[in-house]
Design a protein around this motif. Structure first.
Motif: not given
Length: 328
Positions: A223, A244, A250, A301, A311, A317, A319, A321-322
């Motif tokens: 990210l 995040i 992630l 991403y 985004w 977004p 957390q 949603r990611l």
């Protein structure tokens, strides 16, 4: 031919190869070269964006020109014309990069696109050396022509100004045609990358050199956040970015800025906001091409260097949603 004339010819061949590589990279990555040309247009006093954009688009012809000029030097085609042209062009590059260096501009030189990223200082010194080599080759060519009778028979050393192969003219003209066709095919379908920045789904982030963080964005998932340490929206986004960044499910979060690692703004940003993510520095050229028309912060991403989703600052977004997107 004596040793001096042969040395001059070797210098001509070396610069020919340099021109071929530089031209080929520009032809293959015209959009990247467009963004690298914008700051130089502005350095020349072209302030209005539409005019600077037009200048950068016009500069795209340098790719095919360098490509064909390189082949001409390599094959010793029309050296009385091509050596002066190559010398003047390299001298212009030297003057432009020297100006950027003198002004302390944090921009890419644009010489070799994504192949090699150099700052204006490095480029100015190296281009200056190549000007000297070209002047020596030019002098050597004139010296050889004056000292020996004209040679019509093709030969590798270019004695008498002859090309190295009988079909050299066709090869050079073919190189020009290839450069123009490939450049056009690679550029026109990608016009949206100029109108809406170079950070969009499906685009490979080529030519992006990171300082301060040892990572290869071309391998793995990441990210990336485009931000400025002086931007209030970017500061407000830090708590969310920290959440995040600390989520093990992630991809690693890396924030990209055009500010140097030791810039007071970056130091204050880290001290006051305590970011839990890495901060890397990219050139001002790259920062502009990734944020143009959108501002910042921007979050993207990427997987193996290819942008999967982007985004904007007004719709970052969550957390959850990611996690959903990553399938974790």
């Amino acid at each position: 031919m004596d040793g001096i004339s042969k040395a001059a010819r070797v210098g001509q061949i070396i610069i020919g190869v340099v021109y071929i590589v530089a031209g080929a990279v520009k032809v293959w990555e015209p959009v990247l070269f467009y963004w690298e040309a914008i700051p130089y247009a502005q350095l020349l006093g072209v302030v209005e964006w539409e005019t600077a954009s037009a200048v950068a688009k016009a500069a795209l012809v340098l790719g095919p020109i360098e490509f064909v000029l390189g082949w001409a030097l390599l094959l010793n085609w029309q050296p009385r014309l091509c050596l002066p042209v190559a010398t003047v062009l390299m001298a212009a590059f030297t003057a432009l990069t020297a100006k950027a260096w003198h002004m302390g501009a944090s921009i890419d030189c644009g010489c070799f696109g994504a192949l090699v990223e150099r700052g204006p200082g490095e480029a100015a010194i190296e281009d200056g050396v190549m000007v000297v080599v070209l002047l020596f080759a030019w002098w050597g060519m004139r010296r050889s022509a004056n000292a020996a009778p004209v040679v019509d028979r093709p030969n590798w050393w270019g004695a008498g100004g002859a090309p190295i192969w009988p079909l050299t003219s066709r090869i050079v003209l073919g190189a020009l045609a290839v450069g123009l066709v490939v450049g056009g095919v690679r550029f026109f379908p990608e016009l949206e990358r100029i109108a809406q920045s170079d950070l969009k789904s499906g685009v490979r982030l080529s030519g992006l050199a990171l300082k301060g963080v040892d990572v290869d964005l071309m391998e793995g998932e990441y990210l990336i956040e485009l931000f400025s340490p002086t931007c209030s929206h970017c500061k407000n986004a830090v708590p969310k970015m920290n959440v995040i960044a600390q989520d093990p499910q992630l991809p690693r979060l890396i924030a990209l800025t055009s500010f140097a690692q030791d810039a007071p703004q970056v130091i204050d940003f880290k001290k006051q906001l305590q970011p839990r993510f890495d901060i890397a520095t990219i050139s001002l050229t790259d920062f502009r091409r990734l944020t143009f028309g959108h501002g910042f912060p921007r979050l993207a991403y990427i997987a193996d260097g290819v942008v999967q989703q982007v985004w904007e600052s007004n719709y970052m977004p969550t957390q959850a949603r990611l996690r959903e997107i990553m399938g974790s």
